[in-house]
Design a protein around this motif. Structure first.
Motif, mmCIF file in Angstrom:
data_model
loop_
_atom_site.group_PDB
_atom_site.id
_atom_site.type_symbol
_atom_site.label_atom_id
_atom_site.label_comp_id
_atom_site.label_asym_id
_atom_site.label_seq_id
_atom_site.Cartn_x
_atom_site.Cartn_y
_atom_site.Cartn_z
ATOM 1 N N HIS A 1 107.982 77.153 148.809
ATOM 2 C CA HIS A 1 109.196 77.759 148.914
ATOM 3 C C HIS A 1 109.940 77.102 149.929
ATOM 4 O O HIS A 1 111.043 77.640 150.521
ATOM 5 N N ILE A 2 109.478 76.166 150.583
ATOM 6 C CA ILE A 2 110.281 75.522 151.873
ATOM 7 C C ILE A 2 110.423 74.289 151.498
ATOM 8 O O ILE A 2 109.873 73.336 151.280
ATOM 9 N N VAL A 3 111.674 73.606 151.893
ATOM 10 C CA VAL A 3 112.080 72.346 152.128
ATOM 11 C C VAL A 3 113.224 72.319 153.196
ATOM 12 O O VAL A 3 114.044 73.096 153.569
ATOM 13 N N THR A 4 112.948 71.506 154.249
ATOM 14 C CA THR A 4 113.673 71.294 155.483
ATOM 15 C C THR A 4 114.062 69.883 155.808
ATOM 16 O O THR A 4 113.205 68.922 155.237
ATOM 17 N N ARG A 5 115.161 69.842 156.603
ATOM 18 C CA ARG A 5 115.655 68.292 156.766
ATOM 19 C C ARG A 5 115.955 68.267 158.180
ATOM 20 O O ARG A 5 116.623 69.587 158.828
ATOM 21 N N ARG A 6 116.050 67.348 158.939
ATOM 22 C CA ARG A 6 116.587 66.964 160.185
ATOM 23 C C ARG A 6 117.791 65.753 159.950
ATOM 24 O O ARG A 6 117.220 64.764 159.365
ATOM 25 N N ALA A 7 118.942 65.765 160.691
ATOM 26 C CA ALA A 7 119.774 64.599 160.423
ATOM 27 C C ALA A 7 120.299 64.406 161.909
ATOM 28 O O ALA A 7 120.555 65.477 162.734
ATOM 29 N N CYS A 8 120.204 63.243 162.485
ATOM 30 C CA CYS A 8 120.532 62.760 163.794
ATOM 31 C C CYS A 8 121.895 61.795 163.662
ATOM 32 O O CYS A 8 121.772 60.785 162.878
ATOM 33 N N HIS A 9 123.007 62.148 164.473
ATOM 34 C CA HIS A 9 124.130 61.140 164.499
ATOM 35 C C HIS A 9 124.687 60.714 163.357
ATOM 36 O O HIS A 9 124.776 59.563 162.745
ATOM 37 N N SER A 10 124.626 61.950 162.552
ATOM 38 C CA SER A 10 125.020 61.530 161.030
ATOM 39 C C SER A 10 126.757 61.639 160.592
ATOM 40 O O SER A 10 127.184 62.754 161.551
ATOM 41 N N ARG A 11 127.183 60.852 159.859
ATOM 42 C CA ARG A 11 128.656 60.928 159.616
ATOM 43 C C ARG A 11 128.801 61.116 157.976
ATOM 44 O O ARG A 11 129.652 61.173 157.624
ATOM 45 N N ALA A 12 127.455 61.723 157.485
ATOM 46 C CA ALA A 12 127.674 61.833 155.927
ATOM 47 C C ALA A 12 128.391 62.988 155.761
ATOM 48 O O ALA A 12 128.390 64.159 156.572
ATOM 49 N N CYS A 13 129.280 62.806 154.706
ATOM 50 C CA CYS A 13 130.181 64.066 154.478
ATOM 51 C C CYS A 13 129.663 64.714 152.985
ATOM 52 O O CYS A 13 129.601 63.894 152.154
ATOM 53 N N TYR A 14 129.950 65.889 152.788
ATOM 54 C CA TYR A 14 129.532 66.809 151.532
ATOM 55 C C TYR A 14 130.624 67.235 150.593
ATOM 56 O O TYR A 14 131.670 67.627 151.430
ATOM 57 N N LYS A 15 130.400 66.883 149.340
ATOM 58 C CA LYS A 15 131.469 67.859 148.771
ATOM 59 C C LYS A 15 131.132 69.176 148.487
ATOM 60 O O LYS A 15 130.102 69.756 148.888
ATOM 61 N N ALA A 16 131.895 69.907 147.990
ATOM 62 C CA ALA A 16 131.720 71.337 148.012
ATOM 63 C C ALA A 16 130.582 71.403 147.005
ATOM 64 O O ALA A 16 130.625 70.885 145.795
ATOM 65 N N HIS A 17 129.529 72.434 147.296
ATOM 66 C CA HIS A 17 128.356 72.597 146.271
ATOM 67 C C HIS A 17 127.813 73.984 146.495
ATOM 68 O O HIS A 17 127.964 74.520 147.539
ATOM 69 N N ALA B 1 121.917 81.846 148.317
ATOM 70 C CA ALA B 1 122.035 81.131 147.197
ATOM 71 C C ALA B 1 123.154 81.231 146.375
ATOM 72 O O ALA B 1 123.740 82.449 146.036
ATOM 73 N N GLY B 2 123.825 80.188 145.598
ATOM 74 C CA GLY B 2 124.832 80.201 145.082
ATOM 75 C C GLY B 2 126.075 80.265 145.601
ATOM 76 O O GLY B 2 127.369 80.054 144.795
ATOM 77 N N CYS B 3 126.188 80.198 147.059
ATOM 78 C CA CYS B 3 127.608 80.174 147.751
ATOM 79 C C CYS B 3 127.946 78.811 147.783
ATOM 80 O O CYS B 3 127.334 77.891 148.224
ATOM 81 N N VAL B 4 129.180 78.773 147.248
ATOM 82 C CA VAL B 4 129.597 77.566 147.178
ATOM 83 C C VAL B 4 130.158 77.230 148.804
ATOM 84 O O VAL B 4 131.034 77.804 149.380
ATOM 85 N N HIS B 5 130.178 76.010 149.184
ATOM 86 C CA HIS B 5 130.249 75.607 150.355
ATOM 87 C C HIS B 5 130.133 74.162 150.640
ATOM 88 O O HIS B 5 129.640 73.249 150.140
ATOM 89 N N ALA B 6 130.752 73.734 152.086
ATOM 90 C CA ALA B 6 130.463 72.400 152.534
ATOM 91 C C ALA B 6 130.516 72.478 154.052
ATOM 92 O O ALA B 6 131.048 73.318 154.713
ATOM 93 N N CYS B 7 129.638 71.535 154.753
ATOM 94 C CA CYS B 7 129.633 71.636 155.956
ATOM 95 C C CYS B 7 129.519 70.069 156.677
ATOM 96 O O CYS B 7 128.721 69.369 156.338
ATOM 97 N N ASN B 8 130.839 69.735 157.329
ATOM 98 C CA ASN B 8 130.838 68.361 157.531
ATOM 99 C C ASN B 8 131.293 68.259 159.042
ATOM 100 O O ASN B 8 131.755 69.076 159.471
ATOM 101 N N PRO B 9 131.058 66.888 159.208
ATOM 102 C CA PRO B 9 131.431 66.741 160.828
ATOM 103 C C PRO B 9 132.994 66.704 160.930
ATOM 104 O O PRO B 9 133.801 66.343 160.074
#
Length: 262
Positions: free
Chosen positions: A18-34, A71-79
């Motif tokens: 039931h768990i998946v987790t991630r850590r990101a450091c000094h990321s410039r990745a941008c996400y589409k709304a999802h 769950a199901g909330c359309v969102h994006a979180c970008n630098p």
């Protein structure tokens, strides 16, 4: 299991499915709304970022901010433009959450501003990445969720809107035929293609095509975790080729499918 690229590291364990987790450091990745089929909790560690939901409002997050995404909330979180940021993101199975932390379940994204809670999240996530036992990890997660439920949150603009009855056949077609054409979807709703795009976006926060791509990527996550080959997934999900699949996956997940799978 851990998988990493130059900025991101994932952790998951079949003992705690039931768990998946991630850590990101000094990321410039941008996400589409999802959207995700999971309940997600994000933490900003450094830098600035902007959270957007299916509405027009954008909320700036600062280091120490926690954001809870249903769950199901359309969102994006970008630098912020031309900046890098560091963050953590925890994904929890939605049915598991309803059983174990129903107070957190809902349809509105929320932001928590609490240094102690942020510190507890960081400690809990570090424990997940450690060699500690599964029971210790699960207990730490449950303790954190209980603390979240007792902390006041700033509600963000709701991403939930009841789907109009006219669009219910469209969702049914998408469920039964994930690769259905825009014309097929428009016929199911009794609308022109242009009318469907406008109505569907107003109801879900996405165009029908973006909704299909998002669903494909969520299916791809499961396929990758089960070991399905990239070429097979690309074919099954209707992508032109493996390169197309990789580009779309990275735009939604911030990591290549090969790295995510490993």
């Amino acid at each position: 299991m851990r998988a990493s690229d130059s900025t991101a590291t994932f952790w998951r364990d079949p003992v705690l499915p039931h768990i998946v987790t991630r850590r990101a450091c000094h990321s410039r990745a941008c996400y589409k709304a999802h959207s995700h089929p999971t309940f997600s909790i994000g933490a900003v560690d450094a830098g600035g970022s902007v959270f957007t939901g299916s509405g027009d409002a954008a909320v700036r997050l600062a280091p120490g901010s926690l954001v809870l995404v249903p769950a199901g909330c359309v969102h994006a979180c970008n630098p912020l433009p031309d900046m890098a940021w560091s963050y953590q993101m925890l994904h929890l199975d939605a049915h598991w959450l309803q059983q174990h932390a129903p107070a957190l379940d809902g349809d509105t994204a929320r932001v928590l501003h609490c240094p102690d809670l942020y510190a507890q999240f960081c400690a809990m996530n570090a424990l997940l990445f450690s060699a500690a036992g599964a029971e210790e990890k699960d207990l730490a997660l449950l303790a954190f969720l209980a603390a979240c439920a007792g902390t006041a949150a700033d509600a963000l603009p709701s991403a939930y809107k009841p789907v109009p009855r006219q669009l219910e056949p469209v969702l049914a077609v998408l469920q039964a035929q994930p690769l259905a054409s825009l014309q097929q979807l428009a016929q199911a709703a009794g609308l022109s293609r242009y009318q469907l795009i406008r109505a569907f976006r107003a109801a879900t926060g996405m165009t029908p095509h973006a909704y299909q791509l998002n669903a494909h990527i969520n299916r791809a996550r499961s396929g990758l975790q089960s070991g399905t080959a990239l070429a097979q997934l690309a074919h099954e999900l209707g992508f032109a080729d493996q390169s197309h699949f990789q580009r779309v996956f990275k735009a939604h997940a911030g990591i290549t499918p090969g790295r995510y799978r490993s």
